[in-house]
Design an enzyme around this catalytic site. Structure first.
Site, mmCIF file in Angstrom:
data_model
loop_
_atom_site.group_PDB
_atom_site.id
_atom_site.type_symbol
_atom_site.label_atom_id
_atom_site.label_comp_id
_atom_site.label_asym_id
_atom_site.label_seq_id
_atom_site.Cartn_x
_atom_site.Cartn_y
_atom_site.Cartn_z
ATOM 1 C CG ASP A 101 -2.320 1.457 0.927
ATOM 2 O OD1 ASP A 101 -2.516 1.603 0.509
ATOM 3 O OD2 ASP A 101 -1.863 1.494 2.451
ATOM 4 C CB CYS A 102 0.637 4.214 -2.076
ATOM 5 S SG CYS A 102 1.610 5.981 -1.800
ATOM 6 C CG ASP A 103 -1.965 7.339 0.729
ATOM 7 O OD1 ASP A 103 -1.280 8.231 0.285
ATOM 8 O OD2 ASP A 103 -2.847 7.716 -0.395
ATOM 9 C CG ASP A 145 -1.955 2.240 6.771
ATOM 10 O OD1 ASP A 145 -2.089 3.120 7.464
ATOM 11 O OD2 ASP A 145 -1.725 1.924 5.333
#
Length: 227
Positions: free
Chosen positions: A10-12, A170
């Site tokens: 995931d990024c954010d 997350d």
């Protein structure tokens, strides 16, 4: 010999600490449009969710907003956010070190955000080189977490089966979507007092722990193959 596991990040909130900036911009824009929204609402109730799903939930509570106004609001919000990402964004603690340690693995980014936002975030934090063009946006695939189809899309484009992929995310929407996709899931749980890791996922509290977990998964996989 089996090829290395494919790592889908995931990024954010996993690679980059963009969520406080995103929550701040959402709060200003949505509240201005008549949809009261606090930064704490994003971090609590809506973390990782698609922007339009957040809007839909708020409209159910506070009433509808003209669609054209919403379109203009979203464009302005994303432009403001991209400017802030380019100048204010920092990487999640331990993310750069984890990527360096895992550079022998094929790696991609799977995000509910637009591709230009992913690129801006990775370049601003110096993490872009680890992924190249292996960026998989829900806006491109036209399916959003927690729908497992986004993870299936990324795995297919990377050339891996679901069981060969490990997802690091997350947000619970991502964790649940990746579990539904039949992948091994590592939940970066930075808020363990407020958030419970779903059954079936592996919990870590910081990105420094990730290389050890991946090494353990590879060892377990190799032993199983020779059993």
């Amino acid at each position: 010999m089996a090829r290395p596991l494919c790592l889908l990040f995931d990024c954010d909130g996993t690679l980059v600490d963009s969520e406080p900036l995103l929550a701040d911009e959402m709060s200003a824009s949505l509240t201005e449009a008549g949809l009261p929204f606090r930064t704490s609402d994003y971090m609590g109730e809506f973390r990782g969710a698609r922007f339009r799903r957040i809007v839909a939930a708020l409209e159910q509570r506070y009433g509808s907003v003209d669609p054209e106004r919403l379109d203009a609001l979203e464009c302005r919000m994303r432009a403001n956010l991209n400017r802030r990402l380019a100048s204010e964004l920092i990487a999640i603690d331990g993310a750069a070190e984890a990527l360096a340690a895992l550079r022998g693995h094929p790696m991609g980014v799977v995000s509910n955000g637009p591709e230009n936002k992913i690129r801006t975030s990775l370049h601003a934090t110096g993490l872009a080189e680890a992924f190249g063009d292996r960026l998989f946006s829900a806006y491109t695939a036209q399916c959003w977490k927690p729908d497992p189809c986004l993870f299936h899309h990324a795995a297919s484009r990377m050339g891996f089966a679901s069981h060969e992929c490990v997802v690091i995310d997350d947000a619970l929407v991502g964790v649940r979507g990746a579990l539904a996709a039949g992948m091994t899931v590592i939940h970066l749980n930075r808020f363990p007092d407020a958030e419970q890791t779903p059954d079936g996922a592996i919990m870590i509290s910081n990105m420094f722990q990730l290389p050890t977990i991946i090494a353990h998964l590879e060892t377990t996989r190799a032993l199983a193959a020779h059993a």
